[in-house]
Motif scaffolding. Structure first.
Motif, PDB file in Angstrom:
ATOM      1  N   ILE A  61      33.104  77.188  42.680  1.00  0.00           N
ATOM      2  CA  ILE A  61      33.487  76.953  41.284  1.00  0.00           C
ATOM      3  C   ILE A  61      34.906  77.441  41.029  1.00  0.00           C
ATOM      4  CG2 ILE A  61      33.028  77.715  38.902  1.00  0.00           C
ATOM      5  CD1 ILE A  61      30.081  77.566  39.529  1.00  0.00           C
ATOM      6  N   THR A  62      35.639  76.666  40.234  1.00  0.00           N
ATOM      7  CA  THR A  62      36.950  77.066  39.734  1.00  0.00           C
ATOM      8  C   THR A  62      36.889  77.148  38.208  1.00  0.00           C
ATOM      9  OG1 THR A  62      38.169  76.071  41.582  1.00  0.00           O
ATOM     10  CG2 THR A  62      39.387  76.448  39.546  1.00  0.00           C
ATOM     11  N   PHE A  63      37.283  78.297  37.652  1.00  0.00           N
ATOM     12  CA  PHE A  63      37.453  78.448  36.212  1.00  0.00           C
ATOM     13  C   PHE A  63      38.936  78.251  35.888  1.00  0.00           C
ATOM     14  CE2 PHE A  63      33.735  81.125  37.156  1.00  0.00           C
ATOM     15  CZ  PHE A  63      32.819  80.561  36.282  1.00  0.00           C
ATOM     16  N   LYS A  64      39.204  77.577  34.776  1.00  0.00           N
ATOM     17  CA  LYS A  64      40.599  77.316  34.387  1.00  0.00           C
ATOM     18  C   LYS A  64      40.770  77.588  32.891  1.00  0.00           C
ATOM     19  CE  LYS A  64      42.095  73.052  34.638  1.00  0.00           C
ATOM     20  NZ  LYS A  64      42.654  71.798  35.226  1.00  0.00           N
ATOM     21  N   ALA A  65      41.742  78.442  32.567  1.00  0.00           N
ATOM     22  CA  ALA A  65      42.099  78.738  31.178  1.00  0.00           C
ATOM     23  C   ALA A  65      43.374  77.989  30.825  1.00  0.00           C
ATOM     24  CB  ALA A  65      42.285  80.233  30.977  1.00  0.00           C
ATOM     25  N   LEU A  66      43.365  77.265  29.681  1.00  0.00           N
ATOM     26  CA  LEU A  66      44.502  76.439  29.252  1.00  0.00           C
ATOM     27  C   LEU A  66      45.070  76.981  27.945  1.00  0.00           C
ATOM     28  CD1 LEU A  66      42.798  72.978  29.921  1.00  0.00           C
ATOM     29  CD2 LEU A  66      44.526  74.072  31.350  1.00  0.00           C
ATOM     30  N   LEU A  67      46.398  77.175  27.930  1.00  0.00           N
ATOM     31  CA  LEU A  67      47.067  77.680  26.727  1.00  0.00           C
ATOM     32  C   LEU A  67      48.469  77.100  26.649  1.00  0.00           C
ATOM     33  CD1 LEU A  67      47.117  79.557  24.252  1.00  0.00           C
ATOM     34  CD2 LEU A  67      47.955  81.384  25.765  1.00  0.00           C
ATOM     35  N   ASN A  68      48.705  76.288  25.616  1.00  0.00           N
ATOM     36  CA  ASN A  68      50.029  75.692  25.383  1.00  0.00           C
ATOM     37  C   ASN A  68      50.576  74.971  26.614  1.00  0.00           C
ATOM     38  OD1 ASN A  68      50.029  76.772  22.757  1.00  0.00           O
ATOM     39  ND2 ASN A  68      50.898  78.723  23.496  1.00  0.00           N
ATOM     40  N   GLY A  69      49.696  74.217  27.283  1.00  0.00           N
ATOM     41  CA  GLY A  69      50.104  73.436  28.448  1.00  0.00           C
ATOM     42  C   GLY A  69      50.168  74.230  29.732  1.00  0.00           C
ATOM     43  N   LYS A  70      49.958  75.542  29.664  1.00  0.00           N
ATOM     44  CA  LYS A  70      49.951  76.371  30.869  1.00  0.00           C
ATOM     45  C   LYS A  70      48.494  76.641  31.281  1.00  0.00           C
ATOM     46  CE  LYS A  70      54.328  78.661  29.810  1.00  0.00           C
ATOM     47  NZ  LYS A  70      55.013  79.976  29.602  1.00  0.00           N
ATOM     48  N   LYS A  71      48.331  76.989  32.546  1.00  0.00           N
ATOM     49  CA  LYS A  71      46.975  77.213  33.037  1.00  0.00           C
ATOM     50  C   LYS A  71      46.911  78.412  33.981  1.00  0.00           C
ATOM     51  CE  LYS A  71      47.474  74.022  36.954  1.00  0.00           C
ATOM     52  NZ  LYS A  71      46.945  72.811  37.632  1.00  0.00           N
ATOM     53  N   ASP A  72      45.737  78.988  34.047  1.00  0.00           N
ATOM     54  CA  ASP A  72      45.452  80.071  34.994  1.00  0.00           C
ATOM     55  C   ASP A  72      44.057  79.809  35.558  1.00  0.00           C
ATOM     56  OD1 ASP A  72      45.772  82.355  36.475  1.00  0.00           O
ATOM     57  OD2 ASP A  72      44.972  83.674  34.919  1.00  0.00           O
ATOM     58  N   THR A  73      43.896  79.970  36.875  1.00  0.00           N
ATOM     59  CA  THR A  73      42.623  79.634  37.511  1.00  0.00           C
ATOM     60  C   THR A  73      42.073  80.800  38.321  1.00  0.00           C
ATOM     61  OG1 THR A  73      43.670  78.741  39.506  1.00  0.00           O
ATOM     62  CG2 THR A  73      43.248  77.193  37.691  1.00  0.00           C
ATOM     63  N   GLU A  74      40.760  80.763  38.527  1.00  0.00           N
ATOM     64  CA  GLU A  74      40.102  81.721  39.421  1.00  0.00           C
ATOM     65  C   GLU A  74      38.943  81.013  40.101  1.00  0.00           C
ATOM     66  OE1 GLU A  74      37.869  86.069  39.451  1.00  0.00           O
ATOM     67  OE2 GLU A  74      39.188  85.515  37.782  1.00  0.00           O
ATOM     68  N   ASP A  75      38.810  81.234  41.425  1.00  0.00           N
ATOM     69  CA  ASP A  75      37.756  80.600  42.228  1.00  0.00           C
ATOM     70  C   ASP A  75      36.684  81.612  42.591  1.00  0.00           C
ATOM     71  OD1 ASP A  75      39.225  78.193  42.280  1.00  0.00           O
ATOM     72  OD2 ASP A  75      40.382  78.898  44.008  1.00  0.00           O
ATOM     73  N   ILE A  76      35.435  81.171  42.532  1.00  0.00           N
ATOM     74  CA  ILE A  76      34.324  81.986  43.013  1.00  0.00           C
ATOM     75  C   ILE A  76      33.334  81.091  43.754  1.00  0.00           C
ATOM     76  CG2 ILE A  76      34.497  83.653  41.118  1.00  0.00           C
ATOM     77  CD1 ILE A  76      31.895  82.374  40.005  1.00  0.00           C
ATOM     78  N   ASN A  77      32.486  81.706  44.565  1.00  0.00           N
ATOM     79  CA  ASN A  77      31.391  80.969  45.199  1.00  0.00           C
ATOM     80  C   ASN A  77      30.140  81.830  45.153  1.00  0.00           C
ATOM     81  OD1 ASN A  77      31.020  82.409  47.995  1.00  0.00           O
ATOM     82  ND2 ASN A  77      33.234  82.097  47.791  1.00  0.00           N
ATOM     83  N   PHE A  78      28.999  81.191  44.974  1.00  0.00           N
ATOM     84  CA  PHE A  78      27.718  81.887  44.975  1.00  0.00           C
ATOM     85  C   PHE A  78      26.636  80.907  45.396  1.00  0.00           C
ATOM     86  CE2 PHE A  78      28.388  80.370  40.634  1.00  0.00           C
ATOM     87  CZ  PHE A  78      27.204  79.673  40.370  1.00  0.00           C
ATOM     88  N   SER A  79      25.452  81.425  45.645  1.00  0.00           N
ATOM     89  CA  SER A  79      24.334  80.590  46.075  1.00  0.00           C
ATOM     90  C   SER A  79      23.133  80.820  45.170  1.00  0.00           C
ATOM     91  CB  SER A  79      23.943  80.894  47.523  1.00  0.00           C
ATOM     92  OG  SER A  79      24.978  80.534  48.417  1.00  0.00           O
ATOM     93  N   VAL A  80      22.372  79.740  44.956  1.00  0.00           N
ATOM     94  CA  VAL A  80      21.137  79.802  44.185  1.00  0.00           C
ATOM     95  C   VAL A  80      19.988  79.394  45.104  1.00  0.00           C
ATOM     96  CG1 VAL A  80      19.823  78.827  42.260  1.00  0.00           C
ATOM     97  CG2 VAL A  80      22.271  79.325  41.995  1.00  0.00           C
ATOM     98  N   ASP A  81      18.958  80.207  45.153  1.00  0.00           N
ATOM     99  CA  ASP A  81      17.751  79.879  45.927  1.00  0.00           C
ATOM    100  C   ASP A  81      16.562  80.215  45.044  1.00  0.00           C
ATOM    101  OD1 ASP A  81      15.865  79.283  47.778  1.00  0.00           O
ATOM    102  OD2 ASP A  81      16.399  80.832  49.203  1.00  0.00           O
ATOM    103  N   ALA A  82      16.120  79.226  44.288  1.00  0.00           N
ATOM    104  CA  ALA A  82      15.083  79.477  43.277  1.00  0.00           C
ATOM    105  C   ALA A  82      13.672  79.480  43.853  1.00  0.00           C
ATOM    106  CB  ALA A  82      15.190  78.429  42.171  1.00  0.00           C
ATOM    107  N   ASP A  83      13.496  78.917  45.046  1.00  0.00           N
ATOM    108  CA  ASP A  83      12.150  78.775  45.598  1.00  0.00           C
ATOM    109  C   ASP A  83      11.995  79.571  46.887  1.00  0.00           C
ATOM    110  OD1 ASP A  83      11.346  76.881  43.600  1.00  0.00           O
ATOM    111  OD2 ASP A  83      12.555  75.384  44.654  1.00  0.00           O
ATOM    112  N   ALA A  84      10.844  80.200  47.033  1.00  0.00           N
ATOM    113  CA  ALA A  84      10.533  80.934  48.258  1.00  0.00           C
ATOM    114  C   ALA A  84      10.275  79.954  49.404  1.00  0.00           C
ATOM    115  CB  ALA A  84       9.307  81.817  48.041  1.00  0.00           C
ATOM    116  N   PRO A  85      10.432  80.390  50.654  1.00  0.00           N
ATOM    117  CA  PRO A  85      10.165  79.506  51.799  1.00  0.00           C
ATOM    118  C   PRO A  85       8.708  79.045  51.822  1.00  0.00           C
ATOM    119  CG  PRO A  85      11.274  81.531  52.489  1.00  0.00           C
ATOM    120  CD  PRO A  85      10.858  81.736  51.084  1.00  0.00           C
ATOM    121  N   ILE A  86       8.497  77.816  52.300  1.00  0.00           N
ATOM    122  CA  ILE A  86       7.155  77.271  52.469  1.00  0.00           C
ATOM    123  C   ILE A  86       7.002  76.777  53.903  1.00  0.00           C
ATOM    124  CG2 ILE A  86       5.490  75.509  51.751  1.00  0.00           C
ATOM    125  CD1 ILE A  86       6.908  75.419  49.055  1.00  0.00           C
ATOM    126  N   ILE A  87       5.975  77.218  54.594  1.00  0.00           N
ATOM    127  CA  ILE A  87       5.650  76.703  55.928  1.00  0.00           C
ATOM    128  C   ILE A  87       4.479  75.747  55.771  1.00  0.00           C
ATOM    129  CG2 ILE A  87       4.850  77.273  58.246  1.00  0.00           C
ATOM    130  CD1 ILE A  87       6.266  79.959  57.961  1.00  0.00           C
TER     131      ILE A  87
END
Length: 271
Positions: A61-87
């Protein structure tokens, strides 16, 4: 937040963003989504704090803040695992005979596999081996065990275990199987040709006997093995087999129920 590299066990992820001043727009994009595009979080704001839903899997994911035509960004990464393993299932089944050639398989569902292990041996003293298998739904993982000869003529247990990135585990049923790594023994192998007929006799020493088959390597139209014997009479496989004219190169194979085999090859010409 979240911090880069975090793992979440549910789809709802809390986004907490604080800016050093008010901006015109705060937007974000998830490059791993099906339709990556910039999405508005807030306008004329200096912070954002809301739960947002994310699918299971990795997110860049990239977040971007916009102000008067200028921008600032920050990148992050994460993982979602909502379900337990099933055999879902494992093979071979209970009380099957196995050999060094046996392929142990597991069907499973897990979107974020951390590790998979295969455990086998005498109950309470099993050997654990890592298995390299991918994440996904209804995936199949296989493993050929090492050193099964150590357990020849014994019963052992085996099972699979999965751990996901959250630390949740799933363990398969424990199966009991019989180990047979000894090859069939062929004695007094005799054969002769009488006109167009092969007369074959052999003594087979194998307590777990399955059958005797042959492949005719000279027959280009052959679709598979031809069965000669499925039973032994006093330890013997004795059979007569008619062949058509021409050269015949046979691989005669004795099989046991664990998959072990022993082979003899013969060649002859029918005139």
């Amino acid at each position: 937040s979240p911090s880069s590299g975090q793992n979440f066990s549910q789809n709802q992820v809390q986004l907490n963003i604080t800016l050093n001043q008010s901006v015109d727009d705060l937007v974000f994009i998830d490059y791993v989504g099906k339709n990556p595009r910039w999405r508005l979080l807030c306008s004329e704001c200096n912070s954002y704090s809301e739960l947002r839903s994310f699918t299971s899997g990795s997110h860049n994911i990239t977040f971007k803040a916009l102000l008067n035509g200028k921008k600032d960004t920050e990148d992050i990464n994460f993982s979602v695992d909502a379900d337990a393993p099933i055999i879902h299932s494992i093979k071979p089944s209970l009380n099957i005979s196995i050999s060094n050639k046996t392929n142990f398989t597991m069907k499973y569902t897990e979107d974020s596999v951390k590790n998979i292990s295969f455990k086998y041996g005498i109950f309470g003293n099993e050997t654990s081996e890592p298995v390299n298998c991918s994440s996904g739904r209804m995936k199949e993982c296989s493993y050929i065990a090492k050193n099964l000869s150590l357990y020849d003529n014994q019963q052992i247990v085996y099972y699979f275990k999965i751990e996901d990135i959250i630390g949740r585990n799933a363990t398969s049923k424990i199966q009991i199987v019989s180990v047979d790594t000894t090859l069939p023994n062929i004695n007094n192998f005799k054969w002769s040709i009488n006109k167009n007929t092969l007369n074959l006799s052999m003594e087979v020493l194998e307590k777990n006997f399955y059958k005797v088959v042959y492949y005719d390597k000279s027959d280009l139209k052959s679709k598979g093995p031809v069965t000669l014997c499925t039973r032994l009479r006093y330890g013997l496989c004795e059979v007569k087999k008619v062949f058509r004219k021409g050269t015949h190169n046979l691989d005669i194979i004795v099989l046991d129920r664990a998959g072990n085999s022993q082979m003899k090859d013969i060649s002859f010409v029918i005139k």
